[in-house]
Design a protein around this motif. Structure first.
Motif, PDB file in Angstrom:
ATOM      1  N   UNK A  48       0.810  -1.213   0.000  1.00 63.10           N
ATOM      2  CA  UNK A  48       0.000   0.000   0.000  1.00 63.10           C
ATOM      3  C   UNK A  48       0.840   1.258   0.000  1.00 63.10           C
ATOM      4  N   UNK A  49       2.156   1.123  -0.115  1.00 67.66           N
ATOM      5  CA  UNK A  49       3.020   2.305  -0.080  1.00 67.66           C
ATOM      6  C   UNK A  49       2.685   3.247  -1.238  1.00 67.66           C
ATOM      7  N   UNK A  50       2.726   4.546  -0.947  1.00 66.68           N
ATOM      8  CA  UNK A  50       2.429   5.539  -1.971  1.00 66.68           C
ATOM      9  C   UNK A  50       3.687   5.869  -2.761  1.00 66.68           C
ATOM     10  N   UNK A  51       3.501   6.527  -3.877  1.00 63.30           N
ATOM     11  CA  UNK A  51       4.619   6.899  -4.719  1.00 63.30           C
ATOM     12  C   UNK A  51       4.740   8.408  -4.784  1.00 63.30           C
ATOM     13  N   UNK A  52       5.879   8.895  -5.252  1.00 57.88           N
ATOM     14  CA  UNK A  52       6.099  10.335  -5.340  1.00 57.88           C
ATOM     15  C   UNK A  52       5.093  10.999  -6.255  1.00 57.88           C
ATOM     16  N   UNK A  53       4.555  10.254  -7.217  1.00 60.99           N
ATOM     17  CA  UNK A  53       3.576  10.818  -8.145  1.00 60.99           C
ATOM     18  C   UNK A  53       2.291  11.218  -7.437  1.00 60.99           C
ATOM     19  N   UNK A  54       2.075  10.686  -6.217  1.00 64.47           N
ATOM     20  CA  UNK A  54       0.852  10.977  -5.481  1.00 64.47           C
ATOM     21  C   UNK A  54       0.954  12.252  -4.657  1.00 64.47           C
ATOM     22  N   UNK A  55       2.095  12.908  -4.622  1.00 64.17           N
ATOM     23  CA  UNK A  55       2.279  14.068  -3.765  1.00 64.17           C
ATOM     24  C   UNK A  55       1.333  15.204  -4.147  1.00 64.17           C
ATOM     25  N   UNK A  56       0.827  15.884  -3.106  1.00 62.01           N
ATOM     26  CA  UNK A  56      -0.072  17.020  -3.265  1.00 62.01           C
ATOM     27  C   UNK A  56       0.642  18.253  -2.742  1.00 62.01           C
TER      28      UNK A  56
END
Length: 441
Positions: free
Chosen positions: A26-34
């Motif tokens: 479930x780790x997020x990626x840098x592309x998900x940054x807001x």
């Protein structure tokens, strides 16, 4: 949402059950940054599409660097922090991801038995994701020309850690986590987030907290309302979490009274956070808001949705809600004349249930932002239900500023509040003073 144009140059006083493999998946990626008002929200805060079933289950975790940390022979002071995301349930019965932080203290617990755990429910920080308390541990002061965020809860957190208690801080639903708006002062969302933080802390890798650890709750202002609501809902929502003691400072128990008090005050922006949160919790109220808010009011709500306290003080301090409504009435008057809004706020009332375990309720007698009278009424309501209540009126002079009248008791009473909570965690009995409440201010 695009960031606001730069604020006028100003300064703000700093008073002002998943497996490891599943966690990796479930780790997020840098592309998900807001990016919120010039602050990059780490991808960690972007929830996955699917959440686990059990409340309090860790969704993911990672090391959290503390901005204020010193080396020592026994480890970093005050401790080692872990950023958390855990599953909770919102007021509509839907799953929600909540973020926060767990800090394992370096100091030894001096009491008998296992190391206790304290949940810190933050006071008002704002509604922008950059305002989250867990981020305030890493960046206590953010002033980038677009936002002003002060992690003032760090002081209470560090005082508790110095006593040898483990601390878990909740960011609440939607504050930090990027998938929804923060449901500001929603008593059910906040209570659930507080109680599920206990469950999440028990499964942090390397933590010393177990199911046998005594649990205390600490909160002031918004946080006081959250801990008060959590103490009321513990028996029905989290019977596996036994509360040794709850500190509720300046709790906004009656939102109708609080709405009238903050209108036109330094923290008038909190009206926008409240409305935004109500519309998030109950979208059926949106047509009512549309019918009454003018263009300026709608723009203010959108603007405030990404603001922290410092931003709101600078941008909306002393604003009267009459500027936001089509007919020039106050929001309080509109609420009083609208059955649906009255019913919603009535459902947010704290004090209709008996809290679990001993509680210490403190309120400044000169507090006219989160009015003293409605906080005292909560103590009366609880005493009538047979609760074990320590009522503490904090006697300070009225200094002419509603914000300072509200904030000063937080600082002057904090040491006593921490002492009281530490005694409960150590197993010492809590003497109730309900009998003397009628003669206290």
């Amino acid at each position: 949402m695009p960031a606001r144009s730069k604020l006028l140059a100003a300064t703000v006083t700093a008073a002002a059950c998943l497996t490891a493999q599943a966690l990796t998946a479930t780790a997020a990626t840098a592309a998900d940054e807001v990016v919120s008002r010039g602050v990059t929200i780490p991808a960690f805060y972007n929830p996955p599409a699917t959440l686990p079933a059990a409340d309090g289950t860790l969704v993911r975790s990672e090391p959290l660097p503390l901005a204020l940390s010193l080396p020592s022979l026994h480890g970093p002071l005050p401790g080692t922090a872990t950023r958390l995301m855990y599953k909770s349930t919102d007021s509509n019965g839907e799953p929600v991801a909540v973020t926060g932080a767990y800090i394992e203290p370096t100091a030894r617990w001096q009491g008998d038995g296992p190391r206790p755990l304290v949940v810190v429910a933050p006071g008002t920080l704002g509604q922008g994701d950059q305002c989250a308390a867990s981020m305030g541990l890493e960046h206590p002061l953010v002033f980038n020309g677009e936002t002003v965020s002060v992690g003032y809860e760090d002081l209470a957190i560090y005082r508790l850690l110095a006593r040898g208690t483990a601390v878990v801080v909740t960011d609440y639903a939607g504050l930090g986590a990027t998938d929804r708006l923060h449901t500001y002062v929603d008593r059910v969302d906040e209570a659930h987030a507080v109680l599920d933080a206990v469950r999440a802390a028990r499964s942090v890798e390397g933590g010393s907290v177990t199911a046998e650890s005594p649990v205390g709750l600490y909160g002031y202002s918004q946080g006081g309302g959250a801990t008060a609501a959590a103490a009321e809902l513990q028996s029905s929502y989290a019977p596996d979490v036994t509360l040794a003691g709850t500190y509720a400072g300046a709790p906004p128990a009656d939102l109708t009274a609080v709405t009238g008090a903050i209108d036109g005050s330094e923290l008038a922006g909190a009206l926008g956070w409240s409305l935004n949160g109500f519309l998030q919790s109950d979208p059926e109220l949106r047509p009512i808001a549309e019918a009454h808010l003018n263009a300026a009011g709608k723009a203010a709500l959108a603007d405030l949705s990404t603001m922290c306290v410092g931003d709101a003080l600078l941008g909306y301090g002393y604003t009267k809600s009459t500027k936001w409504t089509k007919d020039g009435r106050t929001l309080g008057a509109i609420i009083a004349a609208t059955p649906e809004l009255k019913a919603f706020l009535d459902g947010q009332r704290i004090g209709r249930l008996k809290p679990s375990g001993p509680v210490r309720l403190a309120t400044g007698v000169s507090d006219n932002l989160v009015p003293h009278g409605q906080s005292r009424d909560l103590a009366v309501d609880w005493c009538r239900k047979g609760a074990d209540v320590t009522y503490k009126p904090v006697v300070l002079p009225n200094v002419g500023s509603a914000l300072l009248n509200h904030f000063a008791p937080l600082l002057t009473d904090q040491g006593s509040a921490v002492d009281w909570l530490t005694d409960r965690l150590a197993g010492k009995p809590a003497p109730s003073n309900c009998r003397t409440l009628p003669v206290q201010p």
